[in-house]
Design a protein around this motif. Structure first.
Motif, short mmCIF file in Angstrom:
data_model
loop_
_atom_site.label_atom_id
_atom_site.label_comp_id
_atom_site.label_asym_id
_atom_site.label_seq_id
_atom_site.Cartn_x
_atom_site.Cartn_y
_atom_site.Cartn_z
N GLU A 183 37.68 -53.97 -36.16
CA GLU A 183 38.26 -52.70 -36.88
C GLU A 183 38.81 -53.57 -38.08
O GLU A 183 39.24 -52.86 -39.13
CB GLU A 183 39.37 -52.30 -36.16
CG GLU A 183 40.32 -53.14 -35.53
CD GLU A 183 41.42 -52.48 -34.48
OE1 GLU A 183 41.35 -51.25 -34.69
OE2 GLU A 183 42.00 -53.10 -33.97
N ARG A 226 33.02 -49.69 -34.62
CA ARG A 226 33.96 -50.52 -34.76
C ARG A 226 34.71 -50.83 -33.60
O ARG A 226 35.02 -49.70 -32.78
CB ARG A 226 34.86 -49.93 -35.86
CG ARG A 226 34.17 -49.25 -37.19
CD ARG A 226 35.27 -48.63 -38.22
NE ARG A 226 34.48 -48.26 -39.29
CZ ARG A 226 34.89 -48.26 -40.46
NH1 ARG A 226 36.20 -48.50 -40.64
NH2 ARG A 226 34.35 -47.75 -41.59
N ARG A 261 43.99 -54.83 -49.96
CA ARG A 261 43.66 -53.97 -48.68
C ARG A 261 44.26 -54.69 -47.53
O ARG A 261 44.43 -54.36 -46.51
CB ARG A 261 42.26 -53.60 -48.88
CG ARG A 261 41.87 -52.48 -50.07
CD ARG A 261 40.50 -51.84 -49.73
NE ARG A 261 40.11 -51.47 -48.28
CZ ARG A 261 40.19 -50.13 -47.97
NH1 ARG A 261 41.07 -49.46 -48.64
NH2 ARG A 261 40.10 -49.91 -46.69
N THR A 310 36.70 -45.75 -49.96
CA THR A 310 37.71 -46.78 -50.43
C THR A 310 37.66 -48.06 -49.71
O THR A 310 38.33 -49.06 -50.12
CB THR A 310 39.04 -46.05 -49.69
OG1 THR A 310 38.86 -45.66 -48.40
CG2 THR A 310 39.37 -45.06 -50.63
N GLU A 311 36.72 -48.20 -48.86
CA GLU A 311 36.43 -49.60 -48.06
C GLU A 311 35.52 -50.30 -48.79
O GLU A 311 35.47 -51.46 -48.71
CB GLU A 311 36.01 -49.33 -46.60
CG GLU A 311 36.93 -48.69 -45.80
CD GLU A 311 36.41 -48.25 -44.33
OE1 GLU A 311 37.30 -48.23 -43.35
OE2 GLU A 311 35.18 -47.85 -44.16
N LYS A 348 43.44 -53.18 -43.86
CA LYS A 348 42.34 -52.31 -44.09
C LYS A 348 41.17 -53.09 -44.28
O LYS A 348 41.06 -54.11 -44.88
CB LYS A 348 42.80 -51.59 -45.41
CG LYS A 348 43.81 -50.86 -45.60
CD LYS A 348 44.07 -49.64 -44.27
CE LYS A 348 45.33 -48.77 -44.63
NZ LYS A 348 45.21 -47.68 -43.57
N LEU A 349 40.11 -52.54 -43.65
CA LEU A 349 38.84 -53.10 -43.81
C LEU A 349 38.16 -53.03 -45.13
O LEU A 349 38.46 -52.38 -45.96
CB LEU A 349 37.80 -52.26 -42.84
CG LEU A 349 36.38 -52.66 -42.89
CD1 LEU A 349 36.20 -53.85 -41.48
CD2 LEU A 349 35.33 -51.59 -42.34
N VAL A 350 37.45 -54.31 -45.49
CA VAL A 350 36.81 -54.67 -46.89
C VAL A 350 35.48 -54.80 -46.54
O VAL A 350 35.15 -55.70 -45.71
CB VAL A 350 37.61 -55.88 -47.57
CG1 VAL A 350 36.78 -56.11 -48.52
CG2 VAL A 350 38.95 -55.23 -47.82
N VAL A 351 34.72 -54.21 -47.26
CA VAL A 351 33.36 -54.26 -47.45
C VAL A 351 32.80 -54.60 -48.93
O VAL A 351 33.27 -53.93 -49.74
CB VAL A 351 32.60 -52.99 -47.14
CG1 VAL A 351 31.07 -53.01 -47.06
CG2 VAL A 351 32.88 -52.37 -45.61
N PHE A 354 30.36 -46.30 -44.55
CA PHE A 354 31.68 -46.79 -44.64
C PHE A 354 32.50 -45.66 -45.72
O PHE A 354 31.86 -44.91 -46.37
CB PHE A 354 31.86 -48.18 -45.21
CG PHE A 354 31.39 -49.36 -44.30
CD1 PHE A 354 31.69 -49.68 -43.32
CD2 PHE A 354 30.01 -49.88 -44.52
CE1 PHE A 354 31.56 -50.64 -42.61
CE2 PHE A 354 29.53 -50.76 -43.87
CZ PHE A 354 30.25 -51.30 -42.93
N ARG A 355 33.56 -45.85 -45.42
CA ARG A 355 34.61 -44.78 -46.32
C ARG A 355 34.35 -45.40 -47.74
O ARG A 355 34.34 -46.68 -48.18
CB ARG A 355 36.04 -44.83 -45.92
CG ARG A 355 36.20 -44.53 -44.72
CD ARG A 355 37.63 -44.16 -44.38
NE ARG A 355 38.10 -43.86 -42.76
CZ ARG A 355 38.38 -44.79 -41.99
NH1 ARG A 355 38.22 -45.93 -42.34
NH2 ARG A 355 38.52 -44.34 -40.63
#
Length: 344
Positions: A7, A168, A68, A32-33, A73-76, A29-30
């Motif tokens: 996550e 996740r 992030r 924002t991610e 927060k998740l980062v892609v 993914f979102r």
């Protein structure tokens, strides 16, 4: 095809231009991610394909990624990432924020990538660029885990990309759903009688059972809704180390207790697994008492201690438990540094 990611992670999408990374990111993914190198080029130069803006674009990308990750927060990272030099900052970023680096690789046919790019008016580079990126990718495949990626998922065809599902999973230390109330017990150090007396005073019913097959010898019934959290250092020094281990292992297995490791526990585990450690600070007592036990029980103890999680985040994040302590920026994270800090 399920692709499991933690996550909280830094996810690198790896593949040549035209392999479908951005479409995959939009699907799974979102917005924002996802941090896109092309988008960041546009931010700094008004031109997403401006190679002259690449350095500034990645400076922006990693700045946002850091912010992030600071807040969990998740980062892609959506870039080609086919060169080892391009991936090094991703690994460094994950290590800085005690996150797990994940690679999702798009090892699709070179011809397909060519065809997709021909249909994109914003891609005016020649086929030699895709060829070079594909070659760089294939040279990288066998080394991704050696570089530091803890999880590597490789997609070999458009069908595999279409069938992929991102799952996740909570980090092992994420027990925010556990609300307690908790009874938190520190260093037991092999003192069984004192532990049983304490549990009894707290309202737990502790009964010794005969050591039948599959039984660890103790039945512990907690007060309604209560749970013990052992803060490690179960072993060394005291007179009844195996009995303490039996009681705690049994409670953890029954779901009536949680346990995090202490430095004494980890040192014992390493010794039981044949590592060269100094026999100090009460370790000799543990070894002497455990030598009287069966090999099966010693193996069970070793496995139990090895599988303990460095710390837990409980009660919607209101409570963090660890043996020695836990910095705020490390809470809910997973890395070797986090584990060491929790122990010492």
């Amino acid at each position: 095809m399920k692709l499991t990611i933690p996550e909280l992670a830094v996810v690198a999408l790896v593949g040549p231009s035209g392999s479908g990374k951005s479409s995959f990111a939009r699907k799974h993914f979102r917005p924002t991610e996802v941090l896109s190198s092309d988008f960041c080029r546009g931010l700094v130069s008004d031109e997403e394909n401006s190679q002259a803006a690449t350095n500034d674009a990645f400076e922006v990308l990693y700045f946002i990624a850091s912010k992030r990750l600071t807040t969990g927060k998740l980062v892609v990272i959506d870039a080609t990432n086919v060169q080892v030099e391009a991936r090094k900052p991703i690994i460094a970023l994950a290590r800085q924020f005690h996150c797990i680096p994940v690679a999702i690789v798009f090892d699709l046919p070179e011809k397909l990538c060519h065809e997709r790019n021909r249909n994109r008016p914003d891609r005016d580079f020649g086929p030699h660029v895709i060829r070079q990126q594909s070659q760089q990718l294939r040279r990288s495949l066998r080394n991704l885990q050696r570089e530091g990626f803890r999880r590597v998922h490789i997609l070999h065809s458009p069908e595999e990309v279409d069938a992929a599902e991102i799952v996740r999973e909570p980090l092992w230390n994420n027990l925010k759903h556990e609300r307690g109330p908790f009874d938190i017990i520190g260093d037991v150090h092999g003192c069984l009688d004192e532990l049983v007396e304490l549990l009894t005073q707290l309202g737990y019913s502790v009964e010794k059972q005969s050591n039948t097959a599959g039984s660890l010898g103790y039945s512990v019934k907690p007060p309604e809704g209560r749970k013990v959290v052992f803060l490690g250092d179960l072993v060394d020094r005291g007179p009844k180390i195996p009995e303490v281990l039996r009681l705690v292992i049994g409670m953890v297995q029954a779901g009536t207790a949680l346990c995090v490791p202490g430095n004494h526990d980890i040192k014992l585990m390493r010794k039981l697994r044949g590592k060269d450690v100094q026999i100090t600070h009460g370790l000799a007592d543990s070894l002497q008492q455990l030598n009287k036990e069966s090999p099966e029980f010693r193996a069970q103890v070793s496995d139990f201690l090895d599988e303990l999680v460095s710390h837990y985040v409980l009660d919607e994040g209101k409570l963090v438990v660890a043996h020695a302590g836990m910095k705020e920026e490390m809470q809910g994270r997973g890395s070797g540094k986090v584990r060491d800090f929790a122990l010492y």
